[in-house]
Design an enzyme around this catalytic site. Sequence first.
Site, PDB file in Angstrom:
ATOM      1  N   ARG A  55       0.774  -1.324  -0.126  1.00 15.46           N
ATOM      2  CA  ARG A  55      -0.017   0.145   0.196  1.00 15.46           C
ATOM      3  C   ARG A  55       0.899   1.253   0.167  1.00 15.46           C
ATOM      4  O   ARG A  55       0.274   2.291  -0.167  1.00 15.46           O
ATOM      5  CB  ARG A  55      -0.970  -0.185   1.158  1.00 15.46           C
ATOM      6  CG  ARG A  55      -2.392  -0.958   0.879  1.00 15.46           C
ATOM      7  CD  ARG A  55      -3.364  -0.869   2.064  1.00 15.46           C
ATOM      8  NE  ARG A  55      -3.105  -1.634   3.273  1.00 15.46           N
ATOM      9  CZ  ARG A  55      -2.413  -1.147   4.272  1.00 15.46           C
ATOM     10  NH1 ARG A  55      -2.370   0.284   4.535  1.00 15.46           N
ATOM     11  NH2 ARG A  55      -2.313  -1.810   5.403  1.00 15.46           N
ATOM     12  N   TYR A 107     -18.684  14.930 -14.811  1.00 15.88           N
ATOM     13  CA  TYR A 107     -18.727  13.424 -14.718  1.00 15.88           C
ATOM     14  C   TYR A 107     -19.566  13.179 -13.756  1.00 15.88           C
ATOM     15  O   TYR A 107     -19.486  13.544 -12.624  1.00 15.88           O
ATOM     16  CB  TYR A 107     -17.331  12.965 -14.630  1.00 15.88           C
ATOM     17  CG  TYR A 107     -17.121  11.612 -14.572  1.00 15.88           C
ATOM     18  CD1 TYR A 107     -17.296  10.865 -15.685  1.00 15.88           C
ATOM     19  CD2 TYR A 107     -16.999  10.991 -13.376  1.00 15.88           C
ATOM     20  CE1 TYR A 107     -17.087   9.462 -15.644  1.00 15.88           C
ATOM     21  CE2 TYR A 107     -16.865   9.522 -13.209  1.00 15.88           C
ATOM     22  CZ  TYR A 107     -17.123   8.677 -14.463  1.00 15.88           C
ATOM     23  OH  TYR A 107     -16.926   7.402 -14.302  1.00 15.88           O
ATOM     24  N   ASP A 180     -10.672  18.810 -13.570  1.00 12.42           N
ATOM     25  CA  ASP A 180     -10.378  17.512 -14.250  1.00 12.42           C
ATOM     26  C   ASP A 180     -10.604  17.877 -15.717  1.00 12.42           C
ATOM     27  O   ASP A 180     -11.563  18.165 -16.416  1.00 12.42           O
ATOM     28  CB  ASP A 180     -11.954  16.782 -13.893  1.00 12.42           C
ATOM     29  CG  ASP A 180     -12.260  15.421 -14.676  1.00 12.42           C
ATOM     30  OD1 ASP A 180     -11.441  15.291 -15.322  1.00 12.42           O
ATOM     31  OD2 ASP A 180     -13.137  14.674 -14.337  1.00 12.42           O
ATOM     32  N   LYS A 205      -8.332   7.072 -19.205  1.00 14.33           N
ATOM     33  CA  LYS A 205      -8.858   7.233 -20.606  1.00 14.33           C
ATOM     34  C   LYS A 205      -7.423   7.694 -21.586  1.00 14.33           C
ATOM     35  O   LYS A 205      -6.770   6.874 -21.714  1.00 14.33           O
ATOM     36  CB  LYS A 205      -9.768   8.632 -20.524  1.00 14.33           C
ATOM     37  CG  LYS A 205     -10.849   8.740 -19.218  1.00 14.33           C
ATOM     38  CD  LYS A 205     -11.820   7.473 -19.539  1.00 14.33           C
ATOM     39  CE  LYS A 205     -12.773   7.029 -18.418  1.00 14.33           C
ATOM     40  NZ  LYS A 205     -13.323   8.215 -17.847  1.00 14.33           N
TER      41      LYS A 205
END
Length: 385
Positions: A55, A107, A180, A205
């Site tokens: 982690r 979004y 964003d 993306k």
Amino acid sequence: MPDLRNAPLSPATRLAQALHHVEERTGAVTPSIQPSATYARGPDYAPRQSYIYRRDGNETTELAEAVIADIEGAASTLLFASGMSAANAVLEALPMGAHVVAQDVMYHGVLHQLRKHHGTGRLVVDLYPAGDLDAMRAAMRAGQTALVWVETPNNPDWTVTDIAAAADIAHSAGAQLITDCTATPPPCCRALDLGADISFHSATKYLNGHSDVTAGALSVAQPSAMWDEIADIRKLQGTVLHSFDAWLLVRGMRTLMLRIERQSASAITFAQHFGGHPQLQSVLYPGLPTHPGHDIAARQTGGQFGGMLSLITRGSEQTAIDTARHCRLFYPATSLGGVESLIEHRKTVSGPGFNVHPNLLRLSIGIEDASDLIADLQQALEAAT
Ligand SMILES: *Cc1c(COP(=O)(O)O)cnc(C)c1O
């Protein structure tokens, strides 16, 4: 690895070579994948490097972070297992009851989270019409607003927001601006240079570009206490990007410039071809000179407008759905930014409760030949009407 951070090389060169990566031990020009979940301590019982456990992150993920930080002009980048886990880490880092200003169209996943937190009182969220900076200014509460969330161009209308102007509004009220810009990735759009405090990207993306990874990137020009908190949330929630996915992301980013240039060029050809088409009410694409946000987008992206556009069909909602259904080349699938072209009836995919035109088709233009894509949509429009 030589440090190319300050070398006078174009972003295309830096991306193609993943910062001139060379593996010290073998000379390999592609990175190895470091998948270990745990790390043996040294003879003095101290950790050998900064890693103790999976982690904490790992070398492969850090290489991907270094490449993104380089093209963003960021001091620090953190990669998460998805865009949403990155977005959620930012929201969780805000204090209880913090005031957030965001767009009413953005979004759907992030908007959903903001509404949910508003409903529970965890955050106080004011939404304004996307792109309307006067409305944004009016929604600000000086000294109280903690965060302004701007998505530009926004999904799925591709309304453009002037990032520098939004940063001024946020900063004059004492708030931070997060952007964003997933639809126009760096190095085309470098939001930190324009005044954003945190730059968010769904690396699922364009950055990865091959529809085989989910990843989210956060970048800052200056680390802060909030940045440390975000890193802590990633560690304690275990949402660090997996090393296999980080390796795919590094490989994908090597061709980012080629892809985005091709997708931008094809999208403009496509948008111009279908402008004024009798079966379409409108074509939404910031690359069109007639788009109201064209000049700002041109300035913010260096003229690479990306491959995302939307079409509003004439007729009924079913005609729009049928158009997507009749495509043979465009995949009827959600997501965006991959090498393959996608089409979706956005209202079906985002579900109820979002402000989406019922006849809106969202298209992600891939790297196929533009004339094949044009012919495909042409036959789909004819078959649907
Ligand atoms: C996909 C997307 C997200 C969410 O990212 P995931 O990687 O799917 O979790 C956020 N913002 C925009 C604009 C997106 O397109």
